[in-house]
Design a protein around this motif. Structure first.
Motif, PDB file in Angstrom:
ATOM      1  N   ARG A  44       0.853  -1.192   0.000  1.00  0.00           N
ATOM      2  CA  ARG A  44       0.000   0.000   0.000  1.00  0.00           C
ATOM      3  C   ARG A  44       0.884   1.235   0.000  1.00  0.00           C
ATOM      4  NH1 ARG A  44      -0.909   2.061   5.289  1.00  0.00           N
ATOM      5  NH2 ARG A  44       0.105   0.829   6.931  1.00  0.00           N
ATOM      6  N   SER A  45       0.333   2.298  -0.559  1.00  0.00           N
ATOM      7  CA  SER A  45       1.096   3.525  -0.712  1.00  0.00           C
ATOM      8  C   SER A  45       0.657   4.561   0.315  1.00  0.00           C
ATOM      9  CB  SER A  45       0.894   4.079  -2.124  1.00  0.00           C
ATOM     10  OG  SER A  45       1.597   5.287  -2.300  1.00  0.00           O
ATOM     11  N   TYR A  46       1.613   5.291   0.851  1.00  0.00           N
ATOM     12  CA  TYR A  46       1.332   6.418   1.739  1.00  0.00           C
ATOM     13  C   TYR A  46       2.552   7.327   1.702  1.00  0.00           C
ATOM     14  CZ  TYR A  46       3.975   3.433   4.982  1.00  0.00           C
ATOM     15  OH  TYR A  46       4.926   2.626   5.558  1.00  0.00           O
ATOM     16  N   PRO A  47       2.491   8.539   2.237  1.00  0.00           N
ATOM     17  CA  PRO A  47       3.620   9.463   2.146  1.00  0.00           C
ATOM     18  C   PRO A  47       4.925   8.832   2.618  1.00  0.00           C
ATOM     19  CG  PRO A  47       1.703  10.623   2.966  1.00  0.00           C
ATOM     20  CD  PRO A  47       1.317   9.164   2.895  1.00  0.00           C
ATOM     21  N   GLY A  48       5.945   8.940   1.774  1.00  0.00           N
ATOM     22  CA  GLY A  48       7.239   8.364   2.097  1.00  0.00           C
ATOM     23  C   GLY A  48       7.376   6.907   1.709  1.00  0.00           C
ATOM     24  N   HIS A  49       6.302   6.346   1.152  1.00  0.00           N
ATOM     25  CA  HIS A  49       6.296   4.923   0.791  1.00  0.00           C
ATOM     26  C   HIS A  49       5.439   4.789  -0.457  1.00  0.00           C
ATOM     27  CE1 HIS A  49       6.658   0.613   1.659  1.00  0.00           C
ATOM     28  NE2 HIS A  49       5.372   0.489   1.427  1.00  0.00           N
ATOM     29  N   THR A  50       6.003   5.181  -1.601  1.00  0.00           N
ATOM     30  CA  THR A  50       5.196   5.357  -2.807  1.00  0.00           C
ATOM     31  C   THR A  50       5.555   4.420  -3.953  1.00  0.00           C
ATOM     32  OG1 THR A  50       6.720   7.115  -3.467  1.00  0.00           O
ATOM     33  CG2 THR A  50       4.719   7.782  -2.294  1.00  0.00           C
ATOM     34  N   GLY A  51       6.584   3.644  -3.818  1.00  0.00           N
ATOM     35  CA  GLY A  51       6.941   2.708  -4.869  1.00  0.00           C
ATOM     36  C   GLY A  51       7.810   3.305  -5.960  1.00  0.00           C
ATOM     37  N   SER A  52       8.297   2.442  -6.843  1.00  0.00           N
ATOM     38  CA  SER A  52       9.199   2.834  -7.929  1.00  0.00           C
ATOM     39  C   SER A  52       8.430   2.905  -9.245  1.00  0.00           C
ATOM     40  CB  SER A  52      10.337   1.817  -8.069  1.00  0.00           C
ATOM     41  OG  SER A  52      11.147   1.806  -6.917  1.00  0.00           O
ATOM     42  N   PRO A  53       8.409   4.091  -9.898  1.00  0.00           N
ATOM     43  CA  PRO A  53       7.726   4.213 -11.188  1.00  0.00           C
ATOM     44  C   PRO A  53       8.304   3.247 -12.214  1.00  0.00           C
ATOM     45  CG  PRO A  53       8.247   6.389 -10.296  1.00  0.00           C
ATOM     46  CD  PRO A  53       8.969   5.383  -9.443  1.00  0.00           C
ATOM     47  N   LEU A  54       7.431   2.743 -13.055  1.00  0.00           N
ATOM     48  CA  LEU A  54       7.817   1.725 -14.025  1.00  0.00           C
ATOM     49  C   LEU A  54       8.859   2.225 -15.018  1.00  0.00           C
ATOM     50  CD1 LEU A  54       7.185  -1.181 -15.002  1.00  0.00           C
ATOM     51  CD2 LEU A  54       5.380  -0.201 -16.435  1.00  0.00           C
TER      52      LEU A  54
END
Length: 391
Positions: A299-309
């Motif tokens: 899950r995404s939240y501020p500071g934990h947003t994942g790596s864009p493809l």
């Protein structure tokens, strides 16, 4: 050429050195899961690690003196948790700080060269004195710390020795390198320490960067070559606004890429994962591959947003802080996220597809989060090997 690998972990630095032509006389690692990863690949007769003589134990209990004068390279990554930006930053107060053992291995073997690496956090201002201490120990490994001497007093003695005009035993170069600048599909910064024995008279500098962000921006924003190369439909193209702004600067100021800029673009997550089935959409097909199973719960939240493809991945983390897996998520163009599988993470760390990782998802992600990208290690080790052969 012969080598000794310390703090081998899952094998990233060691595999890179082996690809460069170094054959280990000893590989030391204490962590059970990392050792099982190496041994499982040996049992599977994976050539790159098949002949590694693994020592499963604490490096502090290993005697390196039988290898005196018989190895060309000592390499390794002393445990980085004392300096990691995600850790408690205890440095020399942390029992996991084993830089002195790395120096001892150099002192006892006197290799022609050493390669050590660590995390970017090592360069924090609060560690400046201790980094100086590490560097001076590497330059004068024979000037050992006395039993009743703390590290600060030892540092003072090393400084006096250094300023007395004595010739260093090893000529040391230290530099922070971003793996993305060498074709690794991940923004991952590591500090490298490379030292050649002074009597060899070798002049050396770090290899030139081969890839650049500006080249990726140019291909994505200006020419569109990136999208065509990867067969991405117009509706699926998501461009970072900062990249668009930079493209305007490149066009307005330089009319193209600045002189001296590496022409190869940074490699992206999309390019790294090419050919792998999506483990969430095609779980049965994905399960046929090594370490390629879907892990729920992202899950995404501020500071934990994942790596864009369509950018290099953010730095893979060992997953010991915060949400399991840290930032180890894929951010799809539609805004959804999922965790990278172990196989995908191994691709981002440039491990061979046939290399199997031992343990649960969280355990294998810890191994990968602590590893050196194989390709970055190989670039440095190949250049070192070339200079040794010339000497």
């Amino acid at each position: 050429m012969r080598s000794i690998e310390l703090f081998a972990g899952a094998g990233g630095l060691g595999i890179g050195a082996s690809e460069a032509g170094f054959h280990p006389a000893k590989v030391v690692e204490w962590d059970d899961y990392c050792v099982e990863t190496i041994r499982e690949n040996q049992q599977r007769r994976l050539g790159i690690v098949k002949g590694w003589p693994v020592v499963h134990g604490d490096v502090r209990h290993v005697d390196f003196s039988p290898h005196h004068g018989q190895v060309d390279l000592v390499s390794g990554g002393p445990p980085c948790q004392p300096f990691s930006l995600g850790g408690k930053h205890r440095a020399h107060k942390d029992s996991r700080d084993l830089w002195s053992e790395a120096v001892r291995a150099v002192r006892e073997t006197q290799p022609r060269v050493f390669i050590f690496e660590n995390v970017k956090g090592l360069l924090r201002d609060t560690f400046a004195s201790y980094v100086s201490y590490i560097q001076l120990q590497m330059q004068y490994p024979s000037l050992d710390r006395k039993e009743d001497e703390d590290w600060a007093d030892h540092l003072s003695r090393l400084e006096r020795h250094h300023t007395s005009g004595k010739e260093p035993e090893y000529r040391l170069v230290m530099r922070l390198q971003n793996a993305a600048n060498f074709g690794v599909p991940q923004r991952r910064e590591r500090v490298f320490f490379v030292g050649f024995r002074a009597d060899l008279g070798i002049e050396w500098n770090f290899p030139d960067q081969t890839h650049s962000l500006d080249a990726l921006i140019w291909d994505q924003v200006v020419t569109g070559a990136y999208w065509e190369r990867n067969k991405v439909a117009t509706r699926d193209r998501v461009i970072n606004p900062r990249h668009e702004a930079r493209a305007k600067v490149l066009q307005r100021t330089f009319g193209g890429l600045p002189e001296g800029t590496s022409r190869k673009p940074w490699r992206t997550v999309r390019e790294a994962l090419a050919g792998l089935p999506d483990p969430e959409l095609n779980p049965e097909v994905a399960a046929e591959l090594l370490n390629h199973r879907f892990q729920a719960g992202a899950r995404s939240y501020p500071g934990h947003t994942g790596s864009p493809l369509d950018e290099p991945a953010k730095t893979l983390k060992a997953g010991v802080h915060g949400v399991p897996g840290g930032e180890n998520m894929l951010l799809r163009p539609d805004g959804s996220v999922r965790y990278f599988t172990v196989r995908e993470s191994a691709r981002l760390q440039t491990f061979p597809d046939k290399y199997k990782f031992h343990g649960s998802w969280s355990e294998t992600m810890r191994q990968l989060g602590n590893a050196v990208p194989v390709q970055l290690a190989a670039v440095v080790a190949r250049d070192v090997a070339t200079h040794l052969q010339s000497a």
